[in-house]
Design a protein around this motif. Structure first.
Motif, short mmCIF file in Angstrom:
data_model
loop_
_atom_site.label_atom_id
_atom_site.label_comp_id
_atom_site.label_asym_id
_atom_site.label_seq_id
_atom_site.Cartn_x
_atom_site.Cartn_y
_atom_site.Cartn_z
N GLU A 1 64.75 22.38 30.00
CA GLU A 1 65.10 23.78 30.16
C GLU A 1 64.38 24.37 31.38
O GLU A 1 64.99 25.07 32.20
N LEU B 1 65.88 25.77 35.01
CA LEU B 1 65.59 27.12 35.46
C LEU B 1 64.91 27.13 36.84
O LEU B 1 65.07 28.07 37.62
N ASP C 1 73.86 25.67 28.35
CA ASP C 1 72.51 25.94 28.84
C ASP C 1 72.51 27.16 29.77
O ASP C 1 71.62 28.00 29.71
N ASN D 1 70.37 30.49 29.14
CA ASN D 1 69.31 30.82 30.09
C ASN D 1 69.48 32.21 30.70
O ASN D 1 68.51 32.86 31.08
N GLY E 1 64.34 32.50 29.75
CA GLY E 1 65.00 32.79 31.02
C GLY E 1 64.51 34.10 31.61
O GLY E 1 64.24 34.21 32.81
#
Length: 203
Positions: free
Chosen positions: A24, A28, A178, A182, A188
């Motif tokens: 993740e 990002l 995803d 996010n 996020g």
């Protein structure tokens, strides 16, 4: 005091052994050019998270990783906070999964302990800590409010994602891509703040 900044090409240690969380964060950070390595890549032990707040636990993890590697380190402490359970599981969210981190068990426990509660409000909270080997530590927080939904649905995400519907949505986090998650998730939101403050823009 001037805020330190991470630059394109710098290496940053993610103070976590969780592969889902690593993926993740790497997604990002993809556009930033910062090289994210997990604590597992350095064979770092997991420190005891014995603070009484998200901020305290994030600081423990980030400082341990920074001082062990000599690199800046980023840690997050996140939790699923259910209003009718007085904010639990909160900082104990991972522990509710037991030694095996069984989140099916953890989600069932949330459902069981909520019982007939009509207040379904819940929130995911993340505190990010950026720590440096000299002991400096900086924080940002992200939050996503929503509600608990039962039964669990969806195959994406991790943790409590299958039982959380964020405000303004009809789908659980685990039913989103995803990118969709996010865009609105606690992590996020925290990371976008972090990027704005602590990641240097390209020259």
């Amino acid at each position: 005091m001037t805020k330190p900044q991470i630059k394109r090409g710098d290496q940053l240690v993610l103070a976590s052994h969780n592969q889902g969380k690593l993926a993740e964060f790497q997604a990002l950070f993809a556009a930033s050019g910062v090289d994210i390595k997990s604590a597992a890549a350095f064979d770092l032990p997991e420190p005891d998270e014995d603070a009484d707040s998200f901020e305290g636990n994030a600081r423990i993890k980030a400082l341990a990783a920074a001082q062990a590697t000599g690199l800046p380190a980023l840690a997050d402490d996140s939790g699923f906070c259910v209003t009718s359970l007085n904010g639990q599981p909160g900082i104990h969210s991972a522990r509710w999964g037991g030694v095996r981190q069984d989140f099916a068990h953890a989600m069932q426990r949330v459902h069981d302990e909520m019982g007939e509660a009509t207040d379904k409000r819940a929130a995911f909270v993340t505190v990010l800590c950026l720590a440096w080997p000299d002991g400096r530590a900086y924080f940002v927080e992200g939050r996503c409010d929503g509600q608990v939904a039962w039964p669990p649905k969806g195959e994406n995400g991790h943790g409590y994602d299958p039982i959380f519907i964020p405000n303004g949505e009809t789908r659980r986090f685990a039913e989103m891509t995803d990118a969709e998650k996010n865009a609105i998730s606690h992590r996020g939101r925290a990371l976008r703040q972090f990027m704005d403050i602590y990641v240097a823009p390209d020259a």
